[in-house]
Each structure stands twice: as structure tokens, then as C-alpha cells.
Enzyme design. Structure first.
Site, PDB file in Angstrom:
ATOM      1  N   SER A   1      37.368  43.850  63.365  1.00 49.28           N
ATOM      2  CA  SER A   1      36.435  44.731  62.654  1.00 49.28           C
ATOM      3  C   SER A   1      37.131  46.296  64.020  1.00 49.28           C
ATOM      4  CB  SER A   1      34.914  45.174  63.168  1.00 49.28           C
ATOM      5  OG  SER A   1      34.124  43.437  62.415  1.00 49.28           O
TER       6      SER A   1
ATOM      7  N   CYS B   1      26.878  49.452  36.507  1.00 39.99           N
ATOM      8  CA  CYS B   1      27.016  48.225  35.981  1.00 39.99           C
ATOM      9  C   CYS B   1      25.074  47.632  36.002  1.00 39.99           C
ATOM     10  CB  CYS B   1      27.350  46.955  37.186  1.00 39.99           C
ATOM     11  SG  CYS B   1      27.863  45.153  36.360  1.00 39.99           S
TER      12      CYS B   1
ATOM     13  N   HIS C   1      32.397  51.050  36.568  1.00 36.73           N
ATOM     14  CA  HIS C   1      32.187  51.100  38.335  1.00 36.73           C
ATOM     15  C   HIS C   1      33.011  51.933  38.871  1.00 36.73           C
ATOM     16  CE1 HIS C   1      30.246  46.657  39.692  1.00 36.73           C
ATOM     17  NE2 HIS C   1      30.384  46.240  38.592  1.00 36.73           N
TER      18      HIS C   1
ATOM     19  N   GLU D   1      33.107  53.653  41.118  1.00 36.58           N
ATOM     20  CA  GLU D   1      33.323  53.888  42.295  1.00 36.58           C
ATOM     21  C   GLU D   1      34.528  53.875  42.947  1.00 36.58           C
ATOM     22  OE1 GLU D   1      31.073  50.300  41.963  1.00 36.58           O
ATOM     23  OE2 GLU D   1      31.252  52.361  41.257  1.00 36.58           O
TER      24      GLU D   1
ATOM     25  N   ILE E   1      42.758  29.602  64.957  1.00 37.62           N
ATOM     26  CA  ILE E   1      44.062  28.729  63.650  1.00 37.62           C
ATOM     27  C   ILE E   1      44.300  29.130  62.581  1.00 37.62           C
ATOM     28  CG2 ILE E   1      42.494  27.386  63.540  1.00 37.62           C
ATOM     29  CD1 ILE E   1      44.094  25.019  64.476  1.00 37.62           C
TER      30      ILE E   1
ATOM     31  N   LEU F   1      36.659  58.358  65.884  1.00 38.71           N
ATOM     32  CA  LEU F   1      36.418  59.664  64.906  1.00 38.71           C
ATOM     33  C   LEU F   1      34.772  59.968  64.407  1.00 38.71           C
ATOM     34  CD1 LEU F   1      40.118  60.515  64.285  1.00 38.71           C
ATOM     35  CD2 LEU F   1      38.890  61.939  66.123  1.00 38.71           C
TER      36      LEU F   1
ATOM     37  N   ASP G   1      39.825  46.019  52.087  1.00 39.34           N
ATOM     38  CA  ASP G   1      40.425  46.955  53.054  1.00 39.34           C
ATOM     39  C   ASP G   1      40.766  46.998  51.694  1.00 39.34           C
ATOM     40  OD1 ASP G   1      40.381  46.800  55.394  1.00 39.34           O
ATOM     41  OD2 ASP G   1      40.683  44.124  55.575  1.00 39.34           O
TER      42      ASP G   1
ATOM     43  N   GLY H   1      24.941  44.239  41.001  1.00 36.30           N
ATOM     44  CA  GLY H   1      24.492  43.221  42.061  1.00 36.30           C
ATOM     45  C   GLY H   1      24.443  42.154  40.819  1.00 36.30           C
TER      46      GLY H   1
END
Length: 553
Positions: free
Chosen positions: A20, A385, A523, A525, A153, A246, A77, A358
Site C-alpha cells: 500500500s 447498475c 458502469h 465510472e 514467496i 501530496l 490498479d 453491488g
């Protein structure tokens, strides 16, 4: 530019000390600068978990499932990547250990290995390299992020594969960027470089010497610490880059550029690039830093304690504000709280409400009540949705008088199944016929970019400004066509449908009845960026501003 059959120059991003730290944002910010220098950039995520993809993973554990144009369910990501660069990514850009082993085992079952012993080296690592080539082919540079931290690992096969690539192609075709932590110990009043030294030592023990270090810290690295890190890690001092906390992630490209990170990459990989033009990013930062207005938006969902589950929604709302110099404050609310305490109390003081996607029945009634409250009070409502399905159930129950209206996801025996699997309904002469398909849901999942036809004269058409638009989908349940006429007669407008007219894509209330009430099955977004926003989110924030101004008057 790369030529046919040549290898795309690659930059591998690894992380150490703790997770993170922001590998994804750091990698995407560097990609944004390289793109601003005229380079065609692609990005890739290698995740070490054994799941084939994140599609069935819990949002509480993994966060948002991001969806690409081709319908791949990927790591969140990839959302960061697409918000920072203009390249549209695909399933090739998201690889998990599960995908790698699945491909290797499939080859072994087919006899591709001619009965030989199948091993991590070379078979698994070769498959990883094949995937990297497939995702980065044809670009000027590819940035590949390795999930997890050095020492895990699970990550070892990926690290071995990129070590091999560097050896095979040389330092001018493959380079390493390592992100690490330089903690500040308040009691001692010092930044500590030892964790970074140990992290690089661990990396070097498996044969990888970083070319660039990104040092995450609360404050800029003093020159003394920078020199010390360079000395002990065998990294040039100019390549020890400070990455501080920032207040706006869109400042990071300019911050890295000021330290010449992009020039280090351009020089080592021998890329032909112009000077960076970061004016678009400067404009985004300026709009966010100097807003002319502010609104509060409620997000009513079921995973609000883990906001990464709605990462793209939160970002898209902020993008909608940036486009009109408006600060957007998000108020994350549990749908179950609406059920317990009532919508009027839970939604008091907000300027607009968004109900996101959801699965499952928990909190669904709270979403229906949220739609009802917004519809009856003129509060701007944006359903995405499941948020559209909740709005349809609200209209069916409270405007069309269809008592017992529900989604078959929550009630298989609903008296009025206004939402259901396509396989559960079909229309014949206006009658509704149900078919029990058991528990086989996989074939009904609708994924990826699909076009839809927008109805002229609607709010949706005014926002998009075009007749046909494409949006990404991720859902199983659909509007039941058997109820189209009844709900339209009750006042609901169907403002977009699939190109074959079969599926309802968007619904709204006429603006004579409500200033801004719109919901979509897709969606949107996933297609919002800070530089361009998205028409629906920009329109929603504008409506929230108008609502706030009206209340103040």
C-alpha cells in the site's frame, strides 16, 4: 518508435518494506509524464494471487473489480492506469498467478511439453514472459507493475521472469524501478533509511539491481539521506527519487518530472521523446486546488466501510467536480442505515445521492427507499447498475402500484419480477413468462463495452450530446421487458436501450417531474478521467450545485 518484431522497452515496478505504498499511482504518474512527452505507453499488472481474476473475490478483501472494454475483470490498479494515460487496456494487461498456472496446465494437458517435467523454471517463467510480450507489443514503452512486496514467496516466479528479461534484453531494453519506504521516527526526529537498504538487499539477493528508487516518505528526502541511500544501494544519487505525501494525487506527475524521473527512463531506454507538456495535469490540479463551489454527495452502498470497493465511483464524482471547479465531498452511507433510520434523516444535508452497483439483498431495501426519497423531494439521484434496479423497483412499487415488485436476485418468487435474469423472463403478446434456470448464472453475466441507443429529447441525450454511446457493463440481472409499458405509463422514461432494442440501458424521470433523476445499467465510472470527466457525472454534479443554490435561496 518500436519496429515490427522488436521488443518493446520495459520498465518493471516492484515494491518493498510494506504494501500500500502506492506502486500503482507511482507507475501511472510516470506513464502520464512519458505520454506527455509524445510516447505511446501501455501498462500492465502482475498479481501474485492464485485466483484467475478478481471477479469472484470479496470487495472487502480486494476492493473494486475494474472492467475493461473487452470484458476482463481486473485489479483496481488498471483503473488508476486508465485514469492517468489515454491507452485503453484489456485483459492482456492484467495477469494473475492463477492465469499463468491455468495456461501452463492447459498446455501440459494438450501435450505441448511433449511429456517433459513441467517446472516453475522455465515453463512458468516463460509463460509470464509470453504474457508480458503480448500486452506490450507495439508500444514505445511498457510499464509493468509487480504486485505484492519483495520477499513474498508468491511473487518469486514474476521476479525471476523479469530478471531473465533484463538479462536477455540488456539494460537499454529493460529497467527496474523499486518503490520503498523511508519512515520518519518522531521520537528520534529522524528519517530512517535502513528499511530501504534491507529491501534493496533482498531484491539484489534474487538477482535484481534497481536502476531507480522511489522513496516514499512524509517529507522530502534531505540530500544527506539521498546520498546515503545511493551509497548503500548502488543506485545513482540522481535516481533516488523522493515521493512525499501530496494532498492531490494529480500533482505527482509534476513532482516526479521536477526530479527528472522521466528523463532517467528516457535516457536509459534510449527513447525518442519530446519535452513534457504537463499543462493538462496543471489545469486539473489548479481546478481542484481553487474551486469556485462545493457540494456534498451521498454514496449509499453496502461496502462503504471499505471505500476501495467503489474506487472508480469516488474518483468519477471528483472528476465531475473538477470539470466545473467544484469541490466534491463524499459522504459514504450504509444502505442498511437508511432502512433502520429512514432516508430523510440519513440523507439530511446532502446535495445529491448516488447509489452504486453491488450484489445480494443486504441493503437493497435501503437503496429502494433512497430512490423514493430522492424522487419525491427533488434531490438529484444517480443510480448505477444495482442503483438503476433499485430505482425501477421504487417506481414499480410506488408509482405503478405493483405491490411486491422486486428483483429475482432478492426474491425468486416476487409477485412482480421487474428485474430478473434474461433467462427468467421473455414476453409473448405482452404476457410475462418465467423459466426456472436453476443456479446457472455464469452465462448471463454481461461484461465489457457495449453500445446503446439514446432517446432524443431525454436528459441522457442532452448530457451525452449523441445518439449512440458505449459504456462498460458488469451485471447479471436486467430490466424485465414485460413491465416496460406499465412503468412508462406510471411516468418513468426509458432513455436508452441496447442496439437491438432488447435491453433497457437507462431510465429517468421527466424533468417536468424531477430536475435530475437518472439511472443506468452500465458502469460509466470506468470511462471517467480527471482530464475529461464523464458527461453523466459532470451533469450530476452540476445538478447538485443547482440544488444547493436553490436551497440557499
Amino acid at each position: 518508435m518500436t519496429t515490427p518484431n522488436s521488443h518493446t522497452p520495459l520498465l518493471f515496478v516492484t515494491g518493498g518494506v510494506v504494501s500500500s505504498l502506492g506502486k500503482g499511482i507511482a507507475a501511472a504518474s510516470l506513464a502520464a509524464i512519458l505520454e506527455a512527452r509524445g510516447l505511446r505507453v501501455t501498462m500492465m499488472k502482475l498479481d501474485p494471487y492464485l485466483n484467475v481474476d478478481p471477479g469472484t473475490m470479496s470487495p472487502f478483501q480486494h476492493g473494486e473489480v475494474y472492467v475493461t472494454d473487452d470484458g476482463a475483470e481486473t485489479d483496481l490498479d488498471l483503473g488508476h492506469y486508465e485514469r492517468f494515460v489515454n491507452t485503453r487496456l484489456s485483459g492482456l494487461n492484467s495477469i494473475t498467478t492463477g492465469k499463468i498456472y491455468e495456461a501452463v496446465i492447459r498446455k501440459e494437458r494438450r501435450g505441448d511439453y511433449l511429456g517433459g517435467t513441467v517446472q516453475v523454471i522455465p515453463h512458468v517463467t516463460d509463460q509470464i514472459k509470453t504474457c508480458i510480450d503480448a500486452a506490450t507489443d507495439g508500444f514505445d514503452v511498457g510499464i509493468v507493475e509487480i504486485g505484492g512486496t519483495v520477499g513474498d514467496i508468491e511473487s518469486l516466479p514474476f521476479l525471476e521472469a523479469i530478471r531473465q528479461l533484463r538479462t536477455e534484453r540488456g539494460a537499454d531494453k529493460a529497467m527496474f524501478m523499486h518503490l520503498t519506504l523511508v519512515p520518519y521516527i518522531a521520537a528520534a526526529g529522524e528519517l530512517k533509511t535502513k528499511p530501504t537498504q534491507h529491501s534493496v538487499k533482498e531484491l539484489r539477493s534474487i538477482g535484481i539491481q534497481p536502476d531507480v528508487l522511489i522513496c516514499r516518505s512524509e517529507q522530502p528526502l534531505p540530500e544527506g539521506e539521498r546520498r546515503k541511500i545511493a551509497l548503500f544501494t548502488n543506485v545513482p544519487e540522481k535516481a533516488v527519487i523522493s515521493a512525499i505525501d501530496l494532498d492531490n494525487i494529480h500533482k505527482i506527475p509534476r513532482w516526479f518530472h521536477a526530479q527528472a524521473l522521466d528523463q532517467i527512463v528516457v535516457d536509459q531506454l534510449h527513447l525518442s521523446a519530446r519535452e513534457a507538456d504537463l499543462s493538462e495535469w496543471d489545469a486539473v490540479v489548479d481546478a481542484a486546488s481553487h474551486p469556485d463551489d462545493a457540494v456534498t454527495i451521498a454514496v449509499v452502498g453496502k461496502y462503504v466501510d471499505h471505500q476501495d470497493a467503489y474506487k472508480s465511483v469516488g474518483e468519477a464524482l471528483k472528476h465531475g467536480g473538477i470539470r466545473q471547479r467544484t469541490k466534491v465531498t463524499l459522504k459514504w452511507l450504509e444502505a442498511e442505515d437508511v432502512e433502520r433510520e429512514g432516508a430523510a434523516q440519513v440523507l439530511a444535508g446532502v446535495d445529491g445521492v448516488l447509489v452504486p452497483g453491488g450484489f445480494g439483498d443486504r441493503g437493497f431495501e435501503g437503496k429502494v427507499l433512497t430512490s423514493k426519497y430522492a424522487r419525491e423531494t427533488g434531490l438529484p439521484y444517480f443510480g448505477i447498475c444495482y442503483g438503476m434496479q433499485a430505482a425501477v423497483v421504487d417506481v414499480a412499487r410506488h408509482l405503478a402500484g405493483l405491490e411486491g415488485a422486486n428483483s429475482t436476485e432478492n426474491d425468486k418468487q416476487a409477485k412482480h419480477p421487474v428485474i430478473g435474469l434474461i433467462t427468467e423472463w421473455r414476453t409473448q403478446s405482452g404476457d410475462i413468462e418465467r423459466r426456472d434456470e436453476g443456479s446457472d448464472l455464469g452465462g448471463t453475466m454481461r461484461l465489457g463495452l457495449q453500445e446503446q441507443r439514446v432517446k432524443p429529447g431525454t436528459l441522457a441525450h442532452a448530457l451525452y450530446g449523441k445518439d449512440v454511446v458505449g459504456e462498460r457493463h458488469r451485471h447479471r440481472y436486467e430490466f424485465n421487458n414485460g413491465y416496460r409499458e406499465q412503468l412508462e405509463a406510471a411516468g418513468m422514461v426509458i432513455s436508452a436501450k441496447s442496439m437491438d432494442d432488447l435491453l433497457v440501458e437507462m431510465i429517468e424521470m421527466p424533468q417536468t417531474a424531477h430536475p435530475w433523476f437518472l439511472a443506468c445499467q452500465a458502469h460509466p465510472e470506468f470511462l471517467s478521467t480527471p482530464r475529461s470527466g464523464h458527461p453523466l457525472f459532470v451533469g450530476f454534479i452540476k445538478a447538485a450545485r443547482e440544488r444547493k443554490a436553490s436551497n440557499q435561496k
